[in-house]
Design an enzyme around this catalytic site. Structure first.
Site, PDB file in Angstrom:
ATOM      1  CG  HIS A 100      26.701   6.505-141.268  1.00 20.38           C
ATOM      2  ND1 HIS A 100      27.312   6.050-142.170  1.00 20.38           N
ATOM      3  CD2 HIS A 100      25.079   6.529-141.447  1.00 20.38           C
ATOM      4  CE1 HIS A 100      26.237   4.828-142.033  1.00 20.38           C
ATOM      5  NE2 HIS A 100      25.430   5.962-141.447  1.00 20.38           N
TER       6      HIS A 100
ATOM      7  CG  ASP B  74      22.003   5.453-139.092  1.00 17.79           C
ATOM      8  OD1 ASP B  74      22.288   5.115-139.949  1.00 17.79           O
ATOM      9  OD2 ASP B  74      21.360   4.350-138.915  1.00 17.79           O
TER      10      ASP B  74
ATOM     11  CG  HIS C 178      26.568   2.578-138.737  1.00 13.90           C
ATOM     12  ND1 HIS C 178      25.834   3.693-137.889  1.00 13.90           N
ATOM     13  CD2 HIS C 178      26.309   2.383-139.513  1.00 13.90           C
ATOM     14  CE1 HIS C 178      24.538   4.047-138.062  1.00 13.90           C
ATOM     15  NE2 HIS C 178      25.079   3.392-139.464  1.00 13.90           N
TER      16      HIS C 178
ATOM     17  NE  ARG D   1      18.376   2.473-141.058  1.00 11.17           N
ATOM     18  CZ  ARG D   1      19.660   3.097-141.374  1.00 11.17           C
ATOM     19  NH1 ARG D   1      20.727   3.273-141.735  1.00 11.17           N
ATOM     20  NH2 ARG D   1      18.312   4.206-141.055  1.00 11.17           N
TER      21      ARG D   1
HETATM   22  C1  SIN Z   1      23.888   1.248-142.439  1.00 12.16           C
HETATM   23  O1  SIN Z   1      22.832   1.251-141.388  1.00 12.16           O
HETATM   24  O2  SIN Z   1      24.267   2.262-142.538  1.00 12.16           O
HETATM   25  C2  SIN Z   1      23.747   0.258-142.520  1.00 12.16           C
HETATM   26  C3  SIN Z   1      25.148  -0.751-142.242  1.00 12.16           C
HETATM   27  C4  SIN Z   1      25.564  -2.478-142.586  1.00 12.16           C
HETATM   28  O3  SIN Z   1      24.832  -2.265-143.616  1.00 12.16           O
HETATM   29  O4  SIN Z   1      26.176  -2.899-141.559  1.00 12.16           O
END
Ligand code: SIN
Length: 272
Positions: free
Chosen positions: A98, A100, A248, A263
């Site tokens: 995806h 984000d 990612h 985050r």
């Molecule tokens: C995410 O923000 O999609 C998770 C990324 C991660 O946990 O490495």
């Protein structure tokens, strides 16, 4: 002075020479911004734990912070999203490819994640370069895709997702938006494929059968390993990625072990 070293030919760079826990000055922030545009994802090494207030301050140096439409807010820090998977988790964040929150009308420009608790082994994150995915398409395919828009939905992703963390979303309406299949990065001017397996559910201008076939082709194409890197975290590493040109996927291969971090996400503009 930052030390920025390419991570792999296709994507990414490792960054040393700054401990983000101490904040970011204006000049270093400019260097980080230009490295982000050049490399797509930055991995800050040799870090110490960033206090939530400092992470919020750093995030705001890159723009207004984005509020996640589904995840619970960290007490006292509504802009901080706690990433946490453990023995009792039924799902982990970001398990499928995806960009984000691409379901938002103005999806995030970038995301800065620090991981504090790591399993002894596993919990890597994959990143993929969507400029490279675009560049590898044939000219007739690029032409066919230009001008098409795709529907990005989130009900199927978020409904009930955070009930284990006390979120009651009974009356909540989750976002959905239409975005160009090929977007132009507002800062670099480069074109990138902007569909992903998590949120993108259809191409508006095609029949259902055509849309299914084209999306399957694009998902498979964008997930090709030659556009990807795999980042193996060390404690307190920080990854900062540009959602406008990078997808990612977090690998949940460490159950029943724990992985935890925080985050912040920076607001972007409507994709064009
Ligand atoms: C995410 O923000 O999609 C998770 C990324 C991660 O946990 O490495």
């Amino acid at each position: 002075m930052l030390c920025v070293k390419r991570f792999a030919p296709v994507l990414g760079a490792e960054v040393r020479g700054v401990d983000l826990a101490g904040g970011l000055d204006e000049e270093t922030c400019r260097e980080v911004r230009s490295a982000l545009l050049r490399f797509g994802v930055l991995f800050f090494k040799e870090q110490t734990e960033i206090a939530p207030a400092v992470q919020v301050t750093i995030g705001k140096m890159f723009g207004e912070l984005h509020a996640h439409p589904a995840a619970p807010q960290m007490p006292g820090y509504p802009e901080v999203f706690v990433i946490h998977a453990h023995r009792d988790s039924k799902v982990a964040n970001g398990e499928f490819w995806h960009s984000d929150v691409s379901c938002d009308e103005e999806p995030p420009l970038g995301t800065m994640l620090q991981i504090h608790v790591l399993p002894e082994i596993g919990g890597d994150t994959l990143f993929a370069n969507m400029y490279a995915a675009y560049d590898a398409l044939s000219a007739p395919m690029r032409q066919m895709l230009s001008g098409l828009t795709a529907r990005h939905e989130s009900e199927h992703v978020y409904r009930g997702r955070y009930s284990d963390r006390g979120v009651n979303d009974r009356d909540k309406v989750y976002p959905e938006s239409n975005h160009p299949v090929i977007r132009t990065h507002p800062e670099t001017g480069r074109k990138a494929v902007y569909v992903n397996r998590t949120f993108t559910r259809g191409i508006n201008e095609l029949t259902e059968a055509e849309s299914d076939a084209v999306l399957k082709l694009l998902f498979d194409h964008c997930e090709r390993i030659d556009f990807q890197i795999r980042f193996r975290w060390e404690q307190n590493d920080v990854a900062f990625w540009d959602n406008r040109c990078v997808m990612h996927r977090a690998i949940w291969d460490y159950w029943p072990n724990e992985r935890k971090g925080r985050r912040v996400t920076i607001k972007g503009e409507r994709p064009r």
